[in-house]
Every structure is written in structure tokens, then in C-alpha cells.
Write a protein that holds these residues in place. Sequence first.
Motif, PDB file in Angstrom:
ATOM      1  N   LEU A 118       0.852  -1.180   0.000  1.00  0.00           N
ATOM      2  CA  LEU A 118       0.000   0.000   0.000  1.00  0.00           C
ATOM      3  C   LEU A 118       0.891   1.234   0.000  1.00  0.00           C
ATOM      4  O   LEU A 118       1.854   1.318   0.775  1.00  0.00           O
ATOM      5  CB  LEU A 118      -0.895   0.003   1.249  1.00  0.00           C
ATOM      6  CG  LEU A 118      -1.913   1.145   1.373  1.00  0.00           C
ATOM      7  CD1 LEU A 118      -3.018   0.995   0.335  1.00  0.00           C
ATOM      8  CD2 LEU A 118      -2.538   1.151   2.791  1.00  0.00           C
ATOM      9  N   ALA A 119       0.596   2.177  -0.871  1.00  0.00           N
ATOM     10  CA  ALA A 119       1.374   3.414  -0.946  1.00  0.00           C
ATOM     11  C   ALA A 119       1.301   4.146   0.395  1.00  0.00           C
ATOM     12  O   ALA A 119       0.259   4.167   1.067  1.00  0.00           O
ATOM     13  CB  ALA A 119       0.852   4.303  -2.067  1.00  0.00           C
TER      14      ALA A 119
ATOM     15  N   ASP B  72      -1.941   2.592  -5.282  1.00  0.00           N
ATOM     16  CA  ASP B  72      -1.603   3.997  -5.133  1.00  0.00           C
ATOM     17  C   ASP B  72      -2.539   4.946  -5.902  1.00  0.00           C
ATOM     18  O   ASP B  72      -2.319   6.166  -5.897  1.00  0.00           O
ATOM     19  CB  ASP B  72      -0.169   4.249  -5.621  1.00  0.00           C
ATOM     20  CG  ASP B  72       0.029   3.804  -7.063  1.00  0.00           C
ATOM     21  OD1 ASP B  72      -0.953   3.303  -7.666  1.00  0.00           O
ATOM     22  OD2 ASP B  72       1.152   3.926  -7.594  1.00  0.00           O
ATOM     23  N   SER B  73      -3.598   4.425  -6.574  1.00  0.00           N
ATOM     24  CA  SER B  73      -4.439   5.291  -7.417  1.00  0.00           C
ATOM     25  C   SER B  73      -5.907   5.155  -7.025  1.00  0.00           C
ATOM     26  O   SER B  73      -6.339   4.095  -6.575  1.00  0.00           O
ATOM     27  CB  SER B  73      -4.283   4.894  -8.878  1.00  0.00           C
ATOM     28  OG  SER B  73      -2.916   4.980  -9.292  1.00  0.00           O
TER      29      SER B  73
ATOM     30  N   LEU C   5      -1.161  -6.256   4.600  1.00  0.00           N
ATOM     31  CA  LEU C   5      -0.193  -5.682   3.671  1.00  0.00           C
ATOM     32  C   LEU C   5       1.043  -5.179   4.413  1.00  0.00           C
ATOM     33  O   LEU C   5       0.945  -4.694   5.551  1.00  0.00           O
ATOM     34  CB  LEU C   5      -0.847  -4.528   2.899  1.00  0.00           C
ATOM     35  CG  LEU C   5      -2.092  -4.880   2.060  1.00  0.00           C
ATOM     36  CD1 LEU C   5      -2.642  -3.637   1.376  1.00  0.00           C
ATOM     37  CD2 LEU C   5      -1.796  -5.967   1.043  1.00  0.00           C
ATOM     38  N   PRO C   6       2.219  -5.253   3.759  1.00  0.00           N
ATOM     39  CA  PRO C   6       2.492  -5.884   2.459  1.00  0.00           C
ATOM     40  C   PRO C   6       2.421  -7.413   2.554  1.00  0.00           C
ATOM     41  O   PRO C   6       2.675  -7.988   3.606  1.00  0.00           O
ATOM     42  CB  PRO C   6       3.897  -5.411   2.134  1.00  0.00           C
ATOM     43  CG  PRO C   6       4.529  -5.169   3.463  1.00  0.00           C
ATOM     44  CD  PRO C   6       3.428  -4.710   4.374  1.00  0.00           C
ATOM     45  N   ILE C   7       2.067  -8.041   1.430  1.00  0.00           N
ATOM     46  CA  ILE C   7       1.905  -9.488   1.413  1.00  0.00           C
ATOM     47  C   ILE C   7       2.361 -10.034   0.072  1.00  0.00           C
ATOM     48  O   ILE C   7       2.276  -9.352  -0.959  1.00  0.00           O
ATOM     49  CB  ILE C   7       0.420  -9.860   1.677  1.00  0.00           C
ATOM     50  CG1 ILE C   7       0.262 -11.351   1.916  1.00  0.00           C
ATOM     51  CG2 ILE C   7      -0.459  -9.392   0.529  1.00  0.00           C
ATOM     52  CD1 ILE C   7      -1.149 -11.744   2.342  1.00  0.00           C
ATOM     53  N   GLU C   8       2.845 -11.261   0.106  1.00  0.00           N
ATOM     54  CA  GLU C   8       3.241 -11.944  -1.125  1.00  0.00           C
ATOM     55  C   GLU C   8       2.349 -13.168  -1.289  1.00  0.00           C
ATOM     56  O   GLU C   8       2.255 -13.995  -0.380  1.00  0.00           O
ATOM     57  CB  GLU C   8       4.715 -12.342  -1.080  1.00  0.00           C
ATOM     58  CG  GLU C   8       5.217 -12.945  -2.374  1.00  0.00           C
ATOM     59  CD  GLU C   8       6.724 -13.175  -2.367  1.00  0.00           C
ATOM     60  OE1 GLU C   8       7.157 -14.308  -2.691  1.00  0.00           O
ATOM     61  OE2 GLU C   8       7.467 -12.223  -2.023  1.00  0.00           O
TER      62      GLU C   8
ATOM     63  N   LYS D 285      -2.030   5.305   3.702  1.00  0.00           N
ATOM     64  CA  LYS D 285      -2.154   4.568   4.961  1.00  0.00           C
ATOM     65  C   LYS D 285      -3.144   5.207   5.919  1.00  0.00           C
ATOM     66  O   LYS D 285      -3.794   4.508   6.710  1.00  0.00           O
ATOM     67  CB  LYS D 285      -0.782   4.450   5.618  1.00  0.00           C
ATOM     68  CG  LYS D 285       0.139   3.505   4.850  1.00  0.00           C
ATOM     69  CD  LYS D 285       1.485   3.338   5.547  1.00  0.00           C
ATOM     70  CE  LYS D 285       2.359   2.348   4.781  1.00  0.00           C
ATOM     71  NZ  LYS D 285       3.683   2.151   5.429  1.00  0.00           N
ATOM     72  N   ASP D 286      -3.291   6.520   5.850  1.00  0.00           N
ATOM     73  CA  ASP D 286      -4.249   7.199   6.730  1.00  0.00           C
ATOM     74  C   ASP D 286      -5.652   7.251   6.127  1.00  0.00           C
ATOM     75  O   ASP D 286      -6.578   7.760   6.775  1.00  0.00           O
ATOM     76  CB  ASP D 286      -3.770   8.634   7.024  1.00  0.00           C
ATOM     77  CG  ASP D 286      -2.464   8.647   7.816  1.00  0.00           C
ATOM     78  OD1 ASP D 286      -2.217   7.650   8.521  1.00  0.00           O
ATOM     79  OD2 ASP D 286      -1.717   9.626   7.694  1.00  0.00           O
TER      80      ASP D 286
END
Length: 393
Positions: free
Chosen positions: A290-291, A389-390, A328-331, A295-296
Amino acid sequence: MTEFWLSAGLLLLAALGFLLIPILRGRRRQQEEDRTALNVALYQERVAELAAQQAAGVLDETQLASGRDEAARELLADTEGGEAQRQGYLGKALPLLAAVLVPVMALGLYLHFGAADKVELTEEFAEAPKTLQEMTSRLERAVQAQPDSAEGLYFLGRSYMAEQRPADAARTFERAVALAGRQPELLGQWAQALYFAADKQWSAPLQALTDEALQADPKEVTSLGLRGIAAFEGERYQEAIDYWQRLLALLQEGDASRAALQGGIDRAAERLGGKPAAPVAARVKVRVELAAALKDKVKPDDTVFIFARALNGPPMPLAAKRVTVAQLPIEVELSDADAMMPQMKLSDFAEVKLVARVSRAGQPTRGEWIGQGAPLAKGTQATQHLIIDSPDL
């Protein structure tokens, strides 16, 4: 054609009316001309009589001139008010002949240059053909009437193939491609006709045609089926299975072609050694983050959908996993085991696109934020990286 002949008859009557009315009117003019001719003859007779009297010595020159003037005044009075004499060069027979010939000539020109043949074809196509040969004959006449119709050529080519006339079909599809452009479906049909016309001999031109078709549309069914047939005939059984399984994934449940296609897959599997042939499982590893700027704006329990969908195919995801923002982050790894539908898997498509979506409502088709990857070729082993991020518009 009844309506057409009725219209032609009405036009003929109209033409007769325009040409016969002046003839009927001409009768009255002829009567006037006859009366005028009689008055002129009487005038000439009177002048001759006066000349004879002057020669006999009864009248002198002055009396002769006076008598001529008087006869001329009488002639003028008798003909005053009549129409000017008109000389008819056509006579009566030629207008009558023209009244008949003009519509006949118009009809002949229409039949030669017009669309009477199209009218007949329209009425003929309103009835279902009784045989395949009858349908082919109709389509041939339709193409002859409209040689620039790519659609007509396409259906004629299909009819030729149904009649086992692949050489004629190949020439017809080639004409359709020249008119409509190099559309994937037309290229596939053209390649198939060429293949059977060449007695099932695979060649470089056929390879090029099917490559072009599948590059433009990986789901072009004729090319997929043809490549499977060519591979089977060439004893490349695993290749045949791969193409036919891709085709099978595109067919709807209940399609009559599925049973025949599955039978071909089973025969190819037997040739490989009697074991059922399974497609090579596709696996894609992806790391999702997540960008920092978001996060907020999200909550830890917001749902995150990670999925792969066909680059050139249905919008429905081929494989998907569900996690939360807190993870997140996750693979993760997406494979055929994560398929949304058993007949649509990662291994059935040459290229896919990875997407990660945050959805507060838990809806996989809409959300608030999204991250998308570049097109990914089948068989890629490297781990992919996605950043959400979008805005999800």
C-alpha cells in the motif's frame, strides 16, 4: 415481383396519357387547318376570276387591284382567331410507337442496370432453403449482385466449406479480407480453407495467418481449432491438447462442440501414452503493498482483492485471492487452483494483467483504491510487484 410489374404498368399508362392527349388535341387543330386551306383556295379562285375579267376588258387595272384587296380582306376575316398553322413532322404513328417503347426501354435499362435482381433475392431469402446447395446458389447470386459485400462473401465461404469445397472457400475468404481488412475471424477462416484445400498440409503461410489472427485476438476460435488439428496430424499431440484446451475454455457449457473437442483431447492423450493430459499449471507470484500516502485513508479491516485477468479476454478475474489491509504488504501466488471458473484458467491465456483493489464494501468489482501491473506473459517466473496507489475510478 408482383408489386414491381404493377408499378411498371401504371408508369406505362401514364406515359400513354402524356403522349396520346396531344394527339387527341391535334384533331381539333386539323379541323381548323382544313377550314383555313378552303378559305385560301377560295381566295385564289377569286383572284383568278378577277384576272380573267381584266384580260377580257371587263375590268381595268384599278378595278383589278380593288378586287384583289377586297378578296384579301375576306380571307383575313375568315381566318382571324384561328391558331397559327403547325406543321407536324412526327405524324401520328411515331408518338404512338414512342408511348410503347419509352416504358419498355426504361424497363430494359432497369433490368440491366437496376436492382430487380436484388428484389428477387430479397423475396427468395424470405423463404428457408430446402438444401445446402440451394443456400449456396442463393449466396452466389447475392454476391454477384453485391460484389463489395464482405458479409455476403463471408457467408458464401462458410457455405462452400460446408459443401466440402475448400478451394472455392479460400478464394472467397481472400476476397472478404481484401474488402473488410485483416480481421482475426476472417484470417482464421481463410487459413482453415487453405489448409483443407492443400490436403491438410501445414505451411509457412498458414502459420503466418494463424499467428496474425491469434496475436490480434488470442480467443480466435477457428485459429485455435486449426492449430490443434494441424498439431494432431503432425503427431505433436501435447501441442494439440494445449490448443484444444484453450478452445474448450472459450465454449459455453452445453455447447455441442464441447463433446467433440473433448474427444479430440482424449485421443491426443492416448497417443501420448494412455494417460490423461493435463494442462501445464500457470503460477504467478506477486507482492502487494500500500502506498504510504494512503495509509491514513484506509482501515485495517478493509478488504483487498488480488487477482489476475486476461489481457485480451473477459473482464472476470481468472484467479483471485482475498486479504485485508492489515495483512499488507503481502506476497501471494495465483494459480489455476484459484480459478473463479473451472473452464477459465490462467493457463488458458497467453497474457494476463495483475490488479490489487481496496474495497471498503468488500465488492471485488468496485472499490476506493487500486494498483495495476503491466501485461504479463504466460510462464513468467519472476515475482511481480504491485503498489496500490491510485483512486479506483
